[in-house]
Every structure is written in structure tokens, then in C-alpha cells.
Design a protein around this motif. Structure first.
Motif, PDB file in Angstrom:
ATOM      1  N   THR A   8       0.838  -1.185   0.000  1.00  0.00           N
ATOM      2  CA  THR A   8       0.000   0.000   0.000  1.00  0.00           C
ATOM      3  C   THR A   8       0.881   1.246   0.000  1.00  0.00           C
ATOM      4  O   THR A   8       1.857   1.332   0.754  1.00  0.00           O
ATOM      5  CB  THR A   8      -0.957   0.034   1.197  1.00  0.00           C
ATOM      6  OG1 THR A   8      -1.589   1.324   1.257  1.00  0.00           O
ATOM      7  CG2 THR A   8      -0.247  -0.220   2.518  1.00  0.00           C
ATOM      8  N   ASP A  23      -5.380  -0.627   5.351  1.00  0.00           N
ATOM      9  CA  ASP A  23      -4.872  -1.483   4.273  1.00  0.00           C
ATOM     10  C   ASP A  23      -4.113  -2.686   4.825  1.00  0.00           C
ATOM     11  O   ASP A  23      -4.311  -3.818   4.374  1.00  0.00           O
ATOM     12  CB  ASP A  23      -3.958  -0.672   3.356  1.00  0.00           C
ATOM     13  CG  ASP A  23      -4.705   0.437   2.619  1.00  0.00           C
ATOM     14  OD1 ASP A  23      -5.951   0.405   2.589  1.00  0.00           O
ATOM     15  OD2 ASP A  23      -4.026   1.339   2.087  1.00  0.00           O
ATOM     16  N   LEU A  24      -3.247  -2.443   5.794  1.00  0.00           N
ATOM     17  CA  LEU A  24      -2.460  -3.544   6.349  1.00  0.00           C
ATOM     18  C   LEU A  24      -3.344  -4.551   7.096  1.00  0.00           C
ATOM     19  O   LEU A  24      -3.115  -5.760   7.026  1.00  0.00           O
ATOM     20  CB  LEU A  24      -1.373  -2.999   7.273  1.00  0.00           C
ATOM     21  CG  LEU A  24      -0.247  -2.227   6.581  1.00  0.00           C
ATOM     22  CD1 LEU A  24       0.733  -1.666   7.612  1.00  0.00           C
ATOM     23  CD2 LEU A  24       0.497  -3.103   5.576  1.00  0.00           C
ATOM     24  N   PHE A  27      -4.990  -6.552   4.295  1.00  0.00           N
ATOM     25  CA  PHE A  27      -4.035  -7.507   3.701  1.00  0.00           C
ATOM     26  C   PHE A  27      -3.864  -8.731   4.600  1.00  0.00           C
ATOM     27  O   PHE A  27      -3.850  -9.863   4.120  1.00  0.00           O
ATOM     28  CB  PHE A  27      -2.673  -6.835   3.490  1.00  0.00           C
ATOM     29  CG  PHE A  27      -2.654  -5.763   2.431  1.00  0.00           C
ATOM     30  CD1 PHE A  27      -3.641  -5.690   1.459  1.00  0.00           C
ATOM     31  CD2 PHE A  27      -1.630  -4.819   2.407  1.00  0.00           C
ATOM     32  CE1 PHE A  27      -3.610  -4.699   0.475  1.00  0.00           C
ATOM     33  CE2 PHE A  27      -1.594  -3.825   1.439  1.00  0.00           C
ATOM     34  CZ  PHE A  27      -2.580  -3.761   0.473  1.00  0.00           C
ATOM     35  N   GLN A  28      -3.723  -8.494   5.897  1.00  0.00           N
ATOM     36  CA  GLN A  28      -3.549  -9.606   6.835  1.00  0.00           C
ATOM     37  C   GLN A  28      -4.783 -10.511   6.845  1.00  0.00           C
ATOM     38  O   GLN A  28      -4.666 -11.740   6.806  1.00  0.00           O
ATOM     39  CB  GLN A  28      -3.296  -9.059   8.248  1.00  0.00           C
ATOM     40  CG  GLN A  28      -3.036 -10.125   9.304  1.00  0.00           C
ATOM     41  CD  GLN A  28      -1.652 -10.730   9.208  1.00  0.00           C
ATOM     42  OE1 GLN A  28      -0.788 -10.202   8.497  1.00  0.00           O
ATOM     43  NE2 GLN A  28      -1.427 -11.820   9.908  1.00  0.00           N
ATOM     44  N   GLY A  34       1.530  -7.870   3.903  1.00  0.00           N
ATOM     45  CA  GLY A  34       1.357  -6.452   3.653  1.00  0.00           C
ATOM     46  C   GLY A  34       2.610  -5.633   3.888  1.00  0.00           C
ATOM     47  O   GLY A  34       3.343  -5.855   4.853  1.00  0.00           O
ATOM     48  N   SER A  36       4.222  -1.325   3.246  1.00  0.00           N
ATOM     49  CA  SER A  36       3.690   0.030   3.129  1.00  0.00           C
ATOM     50  C   SER A  36       4.742   1.046   2.720  1.00  0.00           C
ATOM     51  O   SER A  36       5.918   0.913   3.045  1.00  0.00           O
ATOM     52  CB  SER A  36       3.069   0.467   4.458  1.00  0.00           C
ATOM     53  OG  SER A  36       4.062   0.551   5.474  1.00  0.00           O
ATOM     54  N   ALA A 217      -8.138  -2.100  -0.852  1.00  0.00           N
ATOM     55  CA  ALA A 217      -7.086  -2.985  -0.356  1.00  0.00           C
ATOM     56  C   ALA A 217      -7.489  -4.447  -0.508  1.00  0.00           C
ATOM     57  O   ALA A 217      -6.651  -5.311  -0.826  1.00  0.00           O
ATOM     58  CB  ALA A 217      -6.777  -2.666   1.101  1.00  0.00           C
ATOM     59  N   ALA A 221      -5.518  -7.313  -2.571  1.00  0.00           N
ATOM     60  CA  ALA A 221      -5.110  -8.580  -1.963  1.00  0.00           C
ATOM     61  C   ALA A 221      -5.557  -9.764  -2.815  1.00  0.00           C
ATOM     62  O   ALA A 221      -4.790 -10.719  -3.029  1.00  0.00           O
ATOM     63  CB  ALA A 221      -5.687  -8.694  -0.555  1.00  0.00           C
TER      64      ALA A 221
END
Length: 272
Positions: A8, A23-24, A27-28, A34, A36, A217, A221
Motif C-alpha cells: 500500500t 490497508d495492512l 491484507f492480513q 502487507g 507500506s 485494499a 489482496a
């Protein structure tokens, strides 16, 4: 073990509901690794954005070089880029590293009304980012600004806007209809030939901070994992719908979506 990698490039939200943090988390939850690149720091909570502190071009370039020269990325999602100079740099570096699967969320205004993209930077989004993007995910006000329209009020106008946005260069357009005054929440996916409508019941909640970031996001992913575009957007739509349905009533303003809700809902149903 191997794992799909998603990067991201966006602003940091100190309140944790949007931007890099959202976003993170996404992603997780979507089982990707993830990473950044922070373009700006924001002092932010559920009541609004209280300060925006852009990073230097040198800092942004160093972050991108560090990640992309070593780890690489199966998909990249861009969010708050703030200025024309940052947009031009990010576009240049994405081309330099021949990044595939670029999801552009043209973040312009925060839920509370704070400006997150300078007016003179809108044209840079059109000229620099849209032509290299795999998919763009504007909401209706963002789409209207990109197309220099007054507003977009109906599904038919959404379809016309999606077609016009496609002409600006992205491979796919996902136009979000959350701002429509309607009982349903309809998003459109346009590939230049077919218009896919993705409709769910509208969730009656004010706690929607970070929905745009989270949805984009989630698409990134799924693309990173190798899903084709329609399945990626459908899965992301299911993910964000659950996140809004079970949104979090924290703080004194507009609370964030619940990034764990989709997984928890599926676990309760015994689904993998």
C-alpha cells in the motif's frame, strides 16, 4: 512458505480506521503479506482530520526502492497521495519496477470533509496514474471530479461515468455507489465491454470510516493472490459489506469498519 505480497502506498491514519492502517489490516485478513510506503502522516480520529504532514519525495522514493528492489509486490494499492509531485513520483517508480496489478483508490476527501488531495493534483491522477492502473475505485464525488462533472445521481449516470472513466486508461473501473440515495448499495465493474452490477442491501450505520481504503485494499489482496478481476471484486464486496455490517462504535464520531468481521462471520458458519 510462500505468500502473496501486497504493497500500500498511502497516508497514515493515526486513528487506525483508514489509510495505511486499514490497508495492512485488510491484507492480513485476506492472507497476504502487507507492506507500506507512507506518503503523508495525518493526525486523525473518528471526529476528523486534524493535520496533514506530507512526506518528502526523497522519503517516499526511498521506501518504494527498499520494498520493490528486494521483496517485490504482487499487487500495489495507492490511496492518499496528496500532491501532484507525489503522484508523478509514485507513477514513475511503479513503471520503473514494472509493477502489475495496480489498484488506484483516488482518495480526495476524508469522511469528515478534510481535503486529502490538492486540487491541482487531480489532473496528475488522470494523466499519470489512470493510464497505468489495473483498476480504479472512485466513489461518486471522486468520479465526478475526475470527469469534471457537477455530480452523479443515478445508476444510469453511474454507467455513463464508468464508461467515461474507462476512456482515461485503466483496464477496469469499479465505481462505488455508496453516495446514491437508495435502499441498496450498488457498485459497478466495467471492463470496456460489460457492465457488472454488484448490489447489496444498504447497511444503516454511520460508522463507515475507511470503507474506500478497505475495499480497494481487499481488491488488491485478491489480485495479488491471482484471482481474476470479477471474482476479486466480488470477494472484496463481500468483505467490505461484512466490515460495515459489524462496524465498530468507537470514538465520538464516525467509527471504523470491522476488518475482522468477514473472517469471524465465515468461522461462525463453519466456512474456510
Amino acid at each position: 512458505m510462500s505468500i502473496a505480497k501486497a504493497l500500500t502506498i498511502a497516508g497514515s491514519d493515526s486513528g487506525g480506521g483508514a489509510g495505511i492502517q486499514a490497508d495492512l489490516k485488510t491484507f492480513q485478513e485476506r492472507e497476504t503479506f502487507g507492506m507500506s510506503v507512507i506518503t503523508a502522516l495525518t493526525a486523525q480520529n473518528t471526529l476528523g482530520v486534524h493535520g496533514v504532514y506530507p512526506q518528502t519525495l526523497e522519503a517516499i522514493e526511498a521506501q518504494m526502492d527498499a520494498v520493490l528492489s528486494d521483496i517485490g509486490a504482487d499487487a500495489v494499492k495507492t490511496g492518499m497521495l496528496f500532491s501532484a509531485d507525489i503522484i508523478k513520483l509514485v507513477a514513475h517508480k511503479l513503471k520503473e519496477y514494472d509493477v502489475q496489478n495496480i489498484v488506484v483508490d483516488p482518495v480526495m476527501v476524508a469522511k469528515g470533509g478534510a481535503t486529502l488531495l490538492q486540487n491541482e493534483a487531480v489532473q496528475a491522477v488522470v494523466e499519470e496514474l489512470l493510464p497505468i492502473s489495473t483498476v480504479i475505485t472512485p466513489n461518486l464525488p471522486e468520479a465526478a471530479k475526475l470527469l469534471r462533472l457537477d455530480d452523479i445521481k443515478t445508476v444510469n449516470e453511474m454507467k455513463e461515468a464508468a464508461e467515461a472513466l474507462y476512456q482515461l486508461g485503466p483496464k477496469y473501473v469499479v465505481l462505488k455507489g455508496g453516495h446514491l440515495v437508495d435502499h441498496s448499495a450498488t457498485d459497478l465493474l466495467y471492463d470496456g465491454h460489460k457492465m457488472h452490477e454488484l448490489t447489496t442491501e444498504r447497511v444503516d450505520t454511520k460508522h463507515t470510516h475507511g470503507t474506500g481504503c478497505t475495499f480497494a485494499a481487499a481488491i488488491a489482496a485478491e489480485l495479488a493472490k491471482g484471482r481474476e478481476i470479477v471474482k476479486a471484486v466480488e470477494e472484496a464486496k463481500a468483505y467490505i459489506t461484512a466490515a460495515i455490517t459489524y462496524s465498530l462504535e468507537i470514538g465520538r464520531g464516525i467509527g471504523p469498519t470491522n476488518h475482522a468481521a468477514y473472517r469471524q462471520m465465515r468461522e461462525r458458519k463453519g466456512l474456510s
